[in-house]
Scaffold this active site. Structure first.
Site, PDB file in Angstrom:
ATOM      1  CG  HIS A  55      -1.962  -1.103   1.186  1.00  0.00           C
ATOM      2  ND1 HIS A  55      -3.165  -1.022   0.516  1.00  0.00           N
ATOM      3  CD2 HIS A  55      -1.932  -2.326   1.739  1.00  0.00           C
ATOM      4  CE1 HIS A  55      -3.830  -2.156   0.671  1.00  0.00           C
ATOM      5  NE2 HIS A  55      -3.106  -2.967   1.392  1.00  0.00           N
ATOM      6  CG  ASN A 128      -7.888  -4.582   0.618  1.00  0.00           C
ATOM      7  OD1 ASN A 128      -7.170  -3.587   0.730  1.00  0.00           O
ATOM      8  ND2 ASN A 128      -7.437  -5.806   0.776  1.00  0.00           N
TER       9      ASN A 128
END
Ligand code: NDP
Length: 503
Positions: A55, A128
């Protein structure tokens, strides 16, 4: 421009000249005693902190969460206690596998992390844009992520590594099917849903508990790029989603999401068709209809990217009374790993960084010192407990209802591997449109074109197990022997691996 201000060094001394280094004579050399130059260069040399191992590329914004339905029978969380109640949030969206400078339009799951600044401390939900995940045991996580990063020899991204791992990890098929649908390339961060993916526990003031999953449905509508559109955008504007989010908020077009919850009692969970702690599965809506609970709105851009977005640290173990974790093994692994990452990137006092600091319930404990301790460090108060000099003490009650745990300590394989193909098949057959299926097949065939034959064969057998047409279409696209793929689908994964090893 506002009134002129004198430039000052980091220790507060007025700076006389910021354009010419201090030299011996007009042509140099530079003198060591130019402390302003030394300070400026040495700070510059240390500007980068380690990028997140996953990320790394992201964008964020501030906003609020508003409760729109009474959920007090399920949770005693104060921020969810009243219809109309608003709580400040900070949200960070991200891609997963790319580096900090990678393109926003790459095929990848998207991170959807929310920090709620509640009156009972910070509550973080690091989700997510997909309701499931590739694996369900945290022991596999570093290996899986290595396959999404760069090949150790070539430093190139490697479809071979990715498909090798997926074809040897059949439980990944559900998430792989979502990733290679056009949902793997969302048009912007505003046009995608966010999911907790994990099951969490909500509990009320009577200590009754429930298993829950969060779904943040975009009010902008889901919009995706096709594979070719995404590829084009990667070249045209690698920062397109970051730009889109910032510009939308700047022009007052505030993105929002409606929070829907799926909720099961422990008794319902016992009888449920699916293992609710298996993150590779969803709870079918027809069996657990979602209820609308609130609204998430983003209405303020960060003023400084590094301070507010790069240093933002989300941690699934930041929970508030009324919300707890579940035995989901991936979640349990993340309870350790996120905090550990922040210790590495930002240091032991990362919760003192303004974006991470609880805003409405400041820390009050006996922890002290450590790198970058920038508050009063507990002043002169005792740094141990129990003590007889301060009035800071624990609440003195059980924190949350007990949940029954049983079984011998061991390394357990998942019990029902045959189930792994059903939901991926349902997605392919029942949810996708013809054009979704066409995109899925084209995206997979394009990505797998150069991987070794044994990996293609193994993976196509897995597609076939999800849905015969799905497997046949990919096999056809890759020019494989479909009869052989079918035979591989009829044997066990262990036999498949053995039978394809020499292809
Ligand atoms: P439903 O028809 O009730 O729900 C289907 C869901 O799939 C909707 O939430 C929809 O999201 C989402 N969806 C639509 N297209 C895609 C796509 N290309 N990739 C991923 N998700 C998509 O069915 P069920 O609840 O019975 O689930 C059937 C399948 O749908 C599951 O096996 C799973 O793969 C997928 N799914 C299910 C979810 C769940 O929590 N039950 C959540 C997301 C996906 P939207 O309404 O926003 O378009």
């Amino acid at each position: 421009m506002s009134k002129k201000e004198t430039m000052k060094s980091t220790f507060g001394r007025p700076v006389g000249n910021d354009q010419n280094s201090l030299t011996a004579g007009e042509r140099g050399p530079v003198l060591m005693q130019d402390v302003h130059l030394l300070e400026k260069l040495s700070h510059f040399d240390r500007e980068r902190i380690p990028e997140r191992v996953v990320h790394a590329k992201g964008a964020g914004a501030h906003g609020y969460f508003e409760v729109t339905a009474d959920v007090t029978k399920y949770t005693k969380a104060a921020f969810l206690s009243q219809v109309g109640k608003k709580t400040d949030v900070f949200v960070r969206f991200s891609t997963v596998g790319g580096e900090k400078g990678s393109a926003d339009a790459e095929r990848d799951p998207r991170g959807f992390a929310i920090k709620f600044y509640t009156e009972e401390g910070n509550y973080d939900l690091a989700g997510n844009n997909t309701p499931v995940f590739f694996i369900r045991d945290p022991l596999k996580f570093p290996d899986f992520i290595h396959t999404q990063k760069r090949d150790p020899a070539t430093n190139l991204k490697s479809p071979t590594m990715a498909w090798d791992f997926w074809s040897l990890t059949p439980e990944s098929i559900h998430q792989v099917t979502i990733l290679f649908s056009d949902r793997g390339t969302p048009a912007t961060y505003r046009h995608m849903n966010g999911y907790s993916s994990h099951t969490f526990k909500w509990y009320n003031d009577k200590d009754e508990y429930f298993w829950v999953q969060y779904h943040f449905k975009t009010d902008q509508g889901v919009e995706n790029f096709t594979g070719p559109q995404a590829k084009e955008m990667c070249g045209k504007d690698p920062d397109h989603a970051t730009r889109d989010l910032f510009r939308a908020i700047e022009r007052g077009d505030y993105p929002s999401w409606t929070l829907e919850m799926q909720i099961l009692t422990p008794e319902q969970a016992e009888e449920f068709e699916w293992d609710i702690f298996d993150i590779t599965k969803v709870w079918p809506h027809s069996q657990v209809p979602p209820i609308t609970v609130g609204k998430l709105v983003l209405d303020r851009n960060p003023e400084n990217y590094f301070a507010e977005v790069e240093q933002a640290a989300f941690n699934p173990s930041n929970l508030v009374p009324g919300i707890g974790v579940s035995p989901d093994k991936m979640l349990q692994g993340r309870l350790f790993s996120y905090h550990d990452t922040h210790l590495h990137r930002l240091g032991p006092n990362y919760n003192l960084i303004p974006v991470n600091q609880p805003k409405h319930s400041m820390q009050m404990n006996h922890q002290r010192d450590g790198a970058m301790r920038v508050d009063d460090n507990g002043g002169g108060r005792p740094n141990y407990w129990p003590n007889s000099f301060s009035n800071i003490q624990p609440e003195g009650k059980n924190e949350e209802p007990d949940i029954p745990l049983h079984g011998a300590g061991s390394r357990y394989e998942f019990a029902h591997p045959n189930n792994d193909f059903v939901q991926a098949g349902n997605l392919y057959r029942q949810v996708m449109t013809d054009s979704d299926r066409d995109s899925l097949i084209a995206n997979i065939v394009g990505h797998m074109a150069d991987v070794p034959l044994r990996i293609k064969m193994r993976q196509c057998a897995i597609f076939y197990l999800a849905d015969a047409e799905y497997g046949e279409r990919v096999a056809h696209g890759l020019g494989l022997d479909i009869g052989h793929v079918k035979r591989l689908a009829e044997i066990t994964q262990e036999q498949r691996v053995a039978e394809t090893v020499d292809l």
